[in-house]
Design a protein around this motif. Structure first.
Motif, PDB file in Angstrom:
ATOM      1  N   THR A  24     107.621 -25.210  -9.603  1.00  0.00           N
ATOM      2  CA  THR A  24     106.726 -25.518  -8.484  1.00  0.00           C
ATOM      3  C   THR A  24     105.304 -25.747  -8.977  1.00  0.00           C
ATOM      4  O   THR A  24     104.620 -26.690  -8.548  1.00  0.00           O
ATOM      5  N   VAL A  25     104.845 -24.873  -9.871  1.00  0.00           N
ATOM      6  CA  VAL A  25     103.490 -25.020 -10.406  1.00  0.00           C
ATOM      7  C   VAL A  25     103.360 -26.337 -11.167  1.00  0.00           C
ATOM      8  O   VAL A  25     102.360 -27.072 -11.028  1.00  0.00           O
ATOM      9  N   GLN A  26     104.351 -26.649 -11.978  1.00  0.00           N
ATOM     10  CA  GLN A  26     104.317 -27.892 -12.743  1.00  0.00           C
ATOM     11  C   GLN A  26     104.285 -29.114 -11.825  1.00  0.00           C
ATOM     12  O   GLN A  26     103.528 -30.070 -12.055  1.00  0.00           O
ATOM     13  N   PHE A  27     105.096 -29.077 -10.779  1.00  0.00           N
ATOM     14  CA  PHE A  27     105.117 -30.197  -9.833  1.00  0.00           C
ATOM     15  C   PHE A  27     103.753 -30.364  -9.159  1.00  0.00           C
ATOM     16  O   PHE A  27     103.237 -31.489  -9.014  1.00  0.00           O
ATOM     17  N   ALA A  28     103.141 -29.248  -8.761  1.00  0.00           N
ATOM     18  CA  ALA A  28     101.838 -29.322  -8.098  1.00  0.00           C
ATOM     19  C   ALA A  28     100.781 -29.889  -9.038  1.00  0.00           C
ATOM     20  O   ALA A  28      99.980 -30.762  -8.642  1.00  0.00           O
ATOM     21  N   ASP A  33      97.933 -38.341  -8.802  1.00  0.00           N
ATOM     22  CA  ASP A  33      97.461 -38.946  -7.542  1.00  0.00           C
ATOM     23  C   ASP A  33      96.122 -38.318  -7.168  1.00  0.00           C
ATOM     24  O   ASP A  33      96.056 -37.272  -6.523  1.00  0.00           O
ATOM     25  N   GLY A  34      95.083 -38.983  -7.594  1.00  0.00           N
ATOM     26  CA  GLY A  34      93.741 -38.470  -7.298  1.00  0.00           C
ATOM     27  C   GLY A  34      93.274 -38.749  -5.893  1.00  0.00           C
ATOM     28  O   GLY A  34      92.208 -38.272  -5.481  1.00  0.00           O
ATOM     29  N   ASP A  35      94.031 -39.539  -5.121  1.00  0.00           N
ATOM     30  CA  ASP A  35      93.624 -39.899  -3.758  1.00  0.00           C
ATOM     31  C   ASP A  35      94.368 -39.106  -2.699  1.00  0.00           C
ATOM     32  O   ASP A  35      94.492 -39.547  -1.544  1.00  0.00           O
ATOM     33  N   LEU A  36      94.916 -37.947  -3.068  1.00  0.00           N
ATOM     34  CA  LEU A  36      95.635 -37.148  -2.085  1.00  0.00           C
ATOM     35  C   LEU A  36      94.682 -36.686  -0.977  1.00  0.00           C
ATOM     36  O   LEU A  36      93.508 -36.357  -1.242  1.00  0.00           O
ATOM     37  N   PRO A  37      95.165 -36.687   0.279  1.00  0.00           N
ATOM     38  CA  PRO A  37      94.343 -36.128   1.355  1.00  0.00           C
ATOM     39  C   PRO A  37      94.002 -34.675   1.086  1.00  0.00           C
ATOM     40  O   PRO A  37      94.755 -33.960   0.416  1.00  0.00           O
ATOM     41  N   GLY A  38      92.886 -34.246   1.610  1.00  0.00           N
ATOM     42  CA  GLY A  38      92.426 -32.884   1.348  1.00  0.00           C
ATOM     43  C   GLY A  38      93.411 -31.820   1.803  1.00  0.00           C
ATOM     44  O   GLY A  38      93.626 -30.813   1.111  1.00  0.00           O
ATOM     45  N   GLN A  82     101.227 -31.798 -11.719  1.00  0.00           N
ATOM     46  CA  GLN A  82     101.505 -33.201 -12.013  1.00  0.00           C
ATOM     47  C   GLN A  82     101.091 -34.098 -10.853  1.00  0.00           C
ATOM     48  O   GLN A  82     100.523 -35.189 -11.059  1.00  0.00           O
ATOM     49  N   THR A  83     101.375 -33.634  -9.645  1.00  0.00           N
ATOM     50  CA  THR A  83     100.998 -34.423  -8.468  1.00  0.00           C
ATOM     51  C   THR A  83      99.491 -34.555  -8.365  1.00  0.00           C
ATOM     52  O   THR A  83      98.951 -35.641  -8.093  1.00  0.00           O
ATOM     53  N   LEU A  84      98.778 -33.484  -8.583  1.00  0.00           N
ATOM     54  CA  LEU A  84      97.314 -33.532  -8.524  1.00  0.00           C
ATOM     55  C   LEU A  84      96.741 -34.412  -9.627  1.00  0.00           C
ATOM     56  O   LEU A  84      95.729 -35.102  -9.441  1.00  0.00           O
ATOM     57  N   ASP A  85      97.387 -34.384 -10.803  1.00  0.00           N
ATOM     58  CA  ASP A  85      96.897 -35.182 -11.925  1.00  0.00           C
ATOM     59  C   ASP A  85      97.173 -36.674 -11.736  1.00  0.00           C
ATOM     60  O   ASP A  85      96.343 -37.522 -12.088  1.00  0.00           O
ATOM     61  N   THR A 110      95.251 -29.147  -0.601  1.00  0.00           N
ATOM     62  CA  THR A 110      95.134 -27.710  -0.357  1.00  0.00           C
ATOM     63  C   THR A 110      96.496 -27.039  -0.318  1.00  0.00           C
ATOM     64  O   THR A 110      96.688 -25.938  -0.850  1.00  0.00           O
ATOM     65  N   GLN A 111      97.477 -27.703   0.290  1.00  0.00           N
ATOM     66  CA  GLN A 111      98.828 -27.143   0.366  1.00  0.00           C
ATOM     67  C   GLN A 111      99.463 -27.016  -1.025  1.00  0.00           C
ATOM     68  O   GLN A 111     100.117 -26.019  -1.343  1.00  0.00           O
ATOM     69  N   LEU A 112      99.265 -28.047  -1.870  1.00  0.00           N
ATOM     70  CA  LEU A 112      99.813 -27.993  -3.225  1.00  0.00           C
ATOM     71  C   LEU A 112      99.185 -26.866  -4.036  1.00  0.00           C
ATOM     72  O   LEU A 112      99.863 -26.126  -4.755  1.00  0.00           O
ATOM     73  N   ILE A 113      97.874 -26.746  -3.915  1.00  0.00           N
ATOM     74  CA  ILE A 113      97.186 -25.679  -4.652  1.00  0.00           C
ATOM     75  C   ILE A 113      97.650 -24.303  -4.170  1.00  0.00           C
ATOM     76  O   ILE A 113      97.886 -23.380  -4.966  1.00  0.00           O
TER      77      ILE A 113
END
Length: 400
Positions: free
Chosen positions: A204-208, A215-220, A210-213, A224-227
């Motif tokens: 789960t941590v790895q997925f979060a 896709d820099g245009d994720l909605p806030g 990777q997603t943040l890295d 926040t949910q991923l973090i």
């Protein structure tokens, strides 16, 4: 008191069957006497032979495992009485019964303690030495009986002491075997932990990350949910590592270190439950306070709530209130089917769920109990109808 386990086998069943073989041998001796006895004595000898055969059958067939370990001594003493009758009635054959007395002492030494052998010595005096002396038919049988009887008793005592030594050695081997098995279970539990309880949250941590890295245009809100998910899983790994370290500290030092001070149960519960996803109803007043290590109290609550969420059903409710003798009772209840009665006796044992639940190392409830006892309290289980209720008692905070 006799042993539960003998040198030659397990339990009173083995002792009784060995005695049955001795009784059968005694029956054969009496039958030989019957064949050579005068007509006037054949009736008595026949009765003795029949009783001996009956004793042998009882020793072989009766359910001795249902009775105390000393129970086979009863037919053994009865055999001594019969041999005493033969010794008294047929004095020329007195020395012929001596080997059977010796075999009875050998049998007793293999299955019973020294105190039993000494008790049987008194029975042997009454059933062997006294009949020989009472018959008064010569010096040789009397001298032989007085010499042979101490030798029989000494043989039984020496065998009993040797068997006791063997029993202690066997117990030490079994303890060592149990310790090895416990170490193997601990190693298997660590492997299970690494295979599931660490790998799953790390995924789960790895997925979060990777997603943040990527896709820099994720909605806030999504960011926040991923973090938050990554933080929850990181906290899960941290708690697991803490449980393992606590288990090691208990093994190494027998106690856990505490930083105790007055703490409000509601505030600690709010902080401890912040990273849990299961819904929890908190029914604790602001005024309820305990004398505890706040981090350890949070660990207790997280362990109990996690256990309730995993094995019970929502809603999970935390409540607290005064208990007797200056203690505070903190209760965590779910609304599932409760704990099966068959496992309640080992509920707070280490590895209690290892064999039945693949994704649990069985440390949570054990560490919860160790933590509660380190504070001077305890943790208990009771059915909640419906559900399970775990009650932790801790010392109440002293009023200032």
């Amino acid at each position: 008191m006799s042993r539960n386990r003998s040198l030659l086998g397990e339990g009173p069943e083995v002792a009784a069957r060995q005695l049955a073989m001795l009784l059968l041998g005694g029956s054969l001796l009496v039958v030989l006497i019957l064949a050579a006895a005068p007509a006037g004595q054949q009736v008595l000898i026949g009765i003795i032979a029949a009783v001996q055969l009956a004793l042998a059958g009882a020793a072989w067939m009766l359910p001795w495992g249902r009775w105390p370990p000393w129970a086979p001594l009863v037919p053994g003493v009865a055999e001594m009485v019969l041999l005493g009758i033969v010794t008294w009635a047929f004095t020329p054959l007195a020395l012929g019964t001596a080997p059977f007395f010796l075999l009875l002492f050998v049998w007793a030494g293999l299955h019973h303690r020294v105190a039993v052998i000494l008790g049987l010595a008194g029975v042997a005096v009454a059933t062997y030495l006294v009949p020989v002396l009472a018959a008064g038919r010569g010096v040789l049988p009397a001298v032989g009986a007085m010499v042979f009887l101490p030798a029989m008793v000494l043989t039984g005592v020496l065998l009993a002491r040797q068997t006791d030594r063997h029993h202690r050695d066997l117990a030490a081997v079994r303890r060592a075997h149990d310790e090895v098995q416990q170490a193997d279970r601990w190693r298997a539990a660590l492997i299970a932990t690494l295979a599931h309880d660490v790998r799953s949250p790390l995924t789960t941590v790895q997925f979060a990350l990777q997603t943040l890295d990527e896709d820099g245009d994720l909605p806030g809100e999504q960011r926040t949910q991923l973090i938050a998910a990554a933080l929850r899983q990181t906290e899960r790994i941290r708690r697991l590592a803490g449980d393992l370290l606590d288990a090691e500290r208990v093994d190494a030092h027998g106690e856990l270190r505490l930083d105790r001070r007055p703490v409000a149960v509601r505030a600690v519960a709010h902080q401890a439950l912040e990273y849990l996803t299961c819904p929890v109803s908190l029914e604790v007043g602001q005024e309820v306070a305990v004398d505890a290590d706040p981090e350890r109290l949070g660990q207790i609550l997280v362990n109990l709530v996690t256990n309730a969420a995993r094995y019970g059903r929502p809603p999970v409710v935390i409540s607290a209130g005064p208990a007797s003798d200056g203690m505070v009772a903190i209760r965590v209840r779910d609304h599932g089917s409760g704990v099966p009665e068959v496992v309640r006796g080992v509920l707070f044992s280490r590895f209690s769920h290892t064999n039945t639940v693949p994704d649990s190392v069985g440390l949570g409830l054990w560490i919860t109990r160790e933590l509660a006892r380190a504070h001077g309290g305890d943790v208990t289980y009771s059915p909640a109808d419906p559900g399970a209720r775990f009650t932790v008692t801790l010392p109440a905070a002293k009023s200032r």
